[in-house]
Design a protein around this motif. Structure first.
Motif, PDB file in Angstrom:
ATOM      1  N   VAL A 233     -15.219 -67.305  43.649  1.00 24.48           N
ATOM      2  CA  VAL A 233     -14.014 -67.018  42.870  1.00 24.48           C
ATOM      3  C   VAL A 233     -12.868 -67.915  43.323  1.00 24.48           C
ATOM      4  O   VAL A 233     -12.574 -68.000  44.521  1.00 24.48           O
ATOM      5  CB  VAL A 233     -13.585 -65.540  43.029  1.00 24.48           C
ATOM      6  CG1 VAL A 233     -12.268 -65.273  42.298  1.00 24.48           C
ATOM      7  CG2 VAL A 233     -14.670 -64.610  42.531  1.00 24.48           C
ATOM      8  N   ASP A 234     -12.237 -68.597  42.362  1.00 23.84           N
ATOM      9  CA  ASP A 234     -10.987 -69.303  42.650  1.00 23.84           C
ATOM     10  C   ASP A 234     -10.106 -69.249  41.411  1.00 23.84           C
ATOM     11  O   ASP A 234     -10.395 -68.512  40.461  1.00 23.84           O
ATOM     12  CB  ASP A 234     -11.227 -70.741  43.137  1.00 23.84           C
ATOM     13  CG  ASP A 234     -11.783 -71.663  42.058  1.00 23.84           C
ATOM     14  OD1 ASP A 234     -11.901 -71.247  40.888  1.00 23.84           O
ATOM     15  OD2 ASP A 234     -12.093 -72.833  42.379  1.00 23.84           O
ATOM     16  N   MET A 235      -9.014 -70.006  41.411  1.00 26.89           N
ATOM     17  CA  MET A 235      -8.050 -69.962  40.317  1.00 26.89           C
ATOM     18  C   MET A 235      -7.666 -71.371  39.899  1.00 26.89           C
ATOM     19  O   MET A 235      -7.576 -72.262  40.736  1.00 26.89           O
ATOM     20  CB  MET A 235      -6.787 -69.206  40.753  1.00 26.89           C
ATOM     21  CG  MET A 235      -7.007 -67.730  41.036  1.00 26.89           C
ATOM     22  SD  MET A 235      -5.628 -66.973  41.945  1.00 26.89           S
ATOM     23  CE  MET A 235      -6.091 -67.330  43.652  1.00 26.89           C
ATOM     24  N   ARG A 236      -7.451 -71.584  38.607  1.00 25.28           N
ATOM     25  CA  ARG A 236      -6.918 -72.836  38.098  1.00 25.28           C
ATOM     26  C   ARG A 236      -5.560 -72.511  37.458  1.00 25.28           C
ATOM     27  O   ARG A 236      -5.489 -71.991  36.347  1.00 25.28           O
ATOM     28  CB  ARG A 236      -7.847 -73.465  37.080  1.00 25.28           C
ATOM     29  CG  ARG A 236      -7.214 -74.536  36.176  1.00 25.28           C
ATOM     30  CD  ARG A 236      -6.634 -75.738  36.924  1.00 25.28           C
ATOM     31  NE  ARG A 236      -7.637 -76.522  37.585  1.00 25.28           N
ATOM     32  CZ  ARG A 236      -8.357 -77.482  36.986  1.00 25.28           C
ATOM     33  NH1 ARG A 236      -8.167 -77.762  35.725  1.00 25.28           N
ATOM     34  NH2 ARG A 236      -9.245 -78.166  37.675  1.00 25.28           N
ATOM     35  N   ALA A 237      -4.492 -72.809  38.176  1.00 30.15           N
ATOM     36  CA  ALA A 237      -3.144 -72.549  37.672  1.00 30.15           C
ATOM     37  C   ALA A 237      -2.667 -73.721  36.830  1.00 30.15           C
ATOM     38  O   ALA A 237      -2.815 -74.878  37.231  1.00 30.15           O
ATOM     39  CB  ALA A 237      -2.187 -72.320  38.841  1.00 30.15           C
ATOM     40  N   GLU A 238      -2.119 -73.422  35.671  1.00 31.92           N
ATOM     41  CA  GLU A 238      -1.548 -74.448  34.800  1.00 31.92           C
ATOM     42  C   GLU A 238      -0.031 -74.423  34.982  1.00 31.92           C
ATOM     43  O   GLU A 238       0.644 -73.478  34.577  1.00 31.92           O
ATOM     44  CB  GLU A 238      -1.922 -74.196  33.342  1.00 31.92           C
ATOM     45  CG  GLU A 238      -3.425 -74.156  33.073  1.00 31.92           C
ATOM     46  CD  GLU A 238      -4.131 -75.472  33.362  1.00 31.92           C
ATOM     47  OE1 GLU A 238      -3.445 -76.501  33.533  1.00 31.92           O
ATOM     48  OE2 GLU A 238      -5.379 -75.477  33.401  1.00 31.92           O
ATOM     49  N   VAL A 239       0.475 -75.471  35.640  1.00 28.86           N
ATOM     50  CA  VAL A 239       1.897 -75.555  35.977  1.00 28.86           C
ATOM     51  C   VAL A 239       2.508 -76.718  35.205  1.00 28.86           C
ATOM     52  O   VAL A 239       1.961 -77.823  35.209  1.00 28.86           O
ATOM     53  CB  VAL A 239       2.092 -75.750  37.495  1.00 28.86           C
ATOM     54  CG1 VAL A 239       3.554 -75.526  37.884  1.00 28.86           C
ATOM     55  CG2 VAL A 239       1.194 -74.800  38.289  1.00 28.86           C
ATOM     56  N   GLN A 240       3.634 -76.463  34.541  1.00 33.55           N
ATOM     57  CA  GLN A 240       4.231 -77.476  33.667  1.00 33.55           C
ATOM     58  C   GLN A 240       5.754 -77.475  33.764  1.00 33.55           C
ATOM     59  O   GLN A 240       6.372 -76.507  34.200  1.00 33.55           O
ATOM     60  CB  GLN A 240       3.858 -77.201  32.205  1.00 33.55           C
ATOM     61  CG  GLN A 240       2.394 -77.373  31.860  1.00 33.55           C
ATOM     62  CD  GLN A 240       2.152 -77.131  30.380  1.00 33.55           C
ATOM     63  OE1 GLN A 240       2.618 -76.150  29.801  1.00 33.55           O
ATOM     64  NE2 GLN A 240       1.432 -78.052  29.746  1.00 33.55           N
ATOM     65  N   ARG A 241       6.303 -78.586  33.316  1.00 36.93           N
ATOM     66  CA  ARG A 241       7.730 -78.630  33.002  1.00 36.93           C
ATOM     67  C   ARG A 241       7.857 -78.530  31.484  1.00 36.93           C
ATOM     68  O   ARG A 241       6.973 -78.955  30.748  1.00 36.93           O
ATOM     69  CB  ARG A 241       8.391 -79.913  33.512  1.00 36.93           C
ATOM     70  CG  ARG A 241       8.522 -79.933  35.035  1.00 36.93           C
ATOM     71  CD  ARG A 241       9.494 -80.976  35.512  1.00 36.93           C
ATOM     72  NE  ARG A 241       9.613 -80.981  36.955  1.00 36.93           N
ATOM     73  CZ  ARG A 241      10.418 -80.175  37.655  1.00 36.93           C
ATOM     74  NH1 ARG A 241      11.180 -79.303  37.021  1.00 36.93           N
ATOM     75  NH2 ARG A 241      10.473 -80.250  38.966  1.00 36.93           N
ATOM     76  N   GLY A 242       8.987 -77.971  31.017  1.00 38.46           N
ATOM     77  CA  GLY A 242       9.163 -77.789  29.590  1.00 38.46           C
ATOM     78  C   GLY A 242      10.574 -78.093  29.153  1.00 38.46           C
ATOM     79  O   GLY A 242      11.174 -79.100  29.566  1.00 38.46           O
TER      80      GLY A 242
END
Length: 375
Positions: A233-242
């Motif tokens: 189990v792991d995580m894929r975080a989607e981090v953005q500027r907007g």
């Protein structure tokens, strides 16, 4: 090169030829759906193209865009855009064309919204390890130079991950370990799971070196991540500027890998809150507090990455919790395909990623215009 519309930038999306052809056949391309949905709001000059569609001499592009009036995809000639968004990298077949195109973009000061290349994993580790606040979250990592590097790390950790400096989608990752009863094992996942065992450390190293051929790779201490049965189990975080350059964590899908697989690529995916409440027996408050802690950390990593590599619209960050609840940063990705996001989250969340990209382009465009007016 500024857009013909003074208050709206032109954004060109660099894709594979296969993707462009699918659009022309009016076939759905899920990885582009969020951008198209967002452009109903922003109404930018948005078009898609492959590197084969670029005319270096005339500095024009045979791009594909959606004709809202006729409700079909059309091909037409575009000038170079104000901003490039890359969904495709260099290919060996067209490497010279890629290089010359990139040189022209640099000379014309045309920005690439996301990082123009895949991150070099060793360079990312080195840069982040200089930050004293982030260093405790990084697994111990070495660049492979001699067989002694691998034996030293196996003696120290018992289990390691080997990763090519470049590469993505889990294609260049090996998990190697000492076996409890003696001997060694290494495994990797491509089209299926491959497992090799040997009692000879020399054969282990030779198998790994043959796998990577002449490519550089790093050795990373394996983190004892939480599991669901025999599934990692792991995580894929989607981090953005907007909008206005605001930094946000759009979503943190949790990935549950295939049985016994060394990585979570090709995994099932769940919304963060659902996973921790339903699989880990967290209360709603506990899941919320954990998510807030992870978001705070991800924002710090993003800022450190921009300090090292320059401004960018998005980073896909792989992170995980070990069996003691400690948070680890596993990898940063310059061009996330957002597969887990699409599996785990609703259409509104997915479309937010496209809106962030286009609103960030508008923000950067306004900043450019301000700079020109001040000159």
């Amino acid at each position: 090169m500024l857009s013909d519309t003074p208050d709206r930038p032109a954004v060109g999306v660099l894709c594979r030829k296969y993707t462009v052809n699918k659009l022309l056949k009016n076939q759905t391309v899920p990885v582009l759906s969020a951008l198209e949905a967002a452009n109903h709001v922003t109404r930018l000059m948005l078009f898609y193209f492959s590197i084969q569609d670029v005319d270096l001499k005339r500095r024009t592009i045979q791009g594909v865009h959606f004709n809202n009036q006729n409700k079909i995809w059309e091909k037409r000639e575009f000038p170079y855009p104000d901003f490039l968004y890359r969904k495709s990298g260099r290919s060996r077949r067209n490497e010279d064309l890629f290089i010359r195109f990139e040189e022209q973009l640099k000379a014309l000061k045309i920005e690439t919204l996301n990082h123009p290349k895949r991150f070099d994993k060793w360079e990312v580790y080195y840069q982040l390890s200089q930050d004293k606040e982030i260093l405790p979250y990084l697994p111990l990592t070495l660049a492979y130079k001699t067989p002694g590097d691998l034996t030293t790390m196996l003696d120290h950790a018992g289990k390691v991950y080997l990763k090519g400096f470049a590469g993505g989608r889990g294609r260049r990752i090996i998990c190697a370990a000492r076996l409890p009863g003696g001997g060694y094992e290494y495994k990797y996942f491509t089209d299926r799971l491959y497992i090799f065992k040997t009692n000879n450390i020399t054969k282990l190293i030779q198998g790994i070196v043959d796998f990577y051929k002449e490519q550089n790779f790093l050795i990373q201490e394996a983190v004892d991540l939480i599991r669901i049965g025999n599934r990692l189990v792991d995580m894929r975080a989607e981090v953005q500027r907007g909008k206005n350059g605001e930094l946000m964590v759009v979503a943190i899908p949790v990935r549950v890998g295939l049985p016994d697989a060394p990585i979570t690529a090709h995994a099932d995916a769940y919304p963060f809150e659902d996973f921790f409440q339903n699989f880990m027996s967290c209360s709603e408050v506990e899941a919320k507090n954990l998510k807030s802690k992870i978001i705070q950390f991800l924002v710090s990593v993003y800022k450190a990455m921009e300090k090292a590599f320059g401004p960018m619209v998005e980073i896909g960050m792989d992170c995980g919790l070990d069996k003691h609840g400690r948070l680890w940063l596993l990898e940063c990705n310059s061009r996330s395909r957002m597969v887990s996001l699409h599996k785990a989250y609703d259409e509104n969340t997915i479309n937010k990623t496209g809106l962030n990209i286009l609103e960030y382009a508008e923000f950067r465009y306004r900043e450019q215009l301000k700079g020109k007016l001040m000159v």
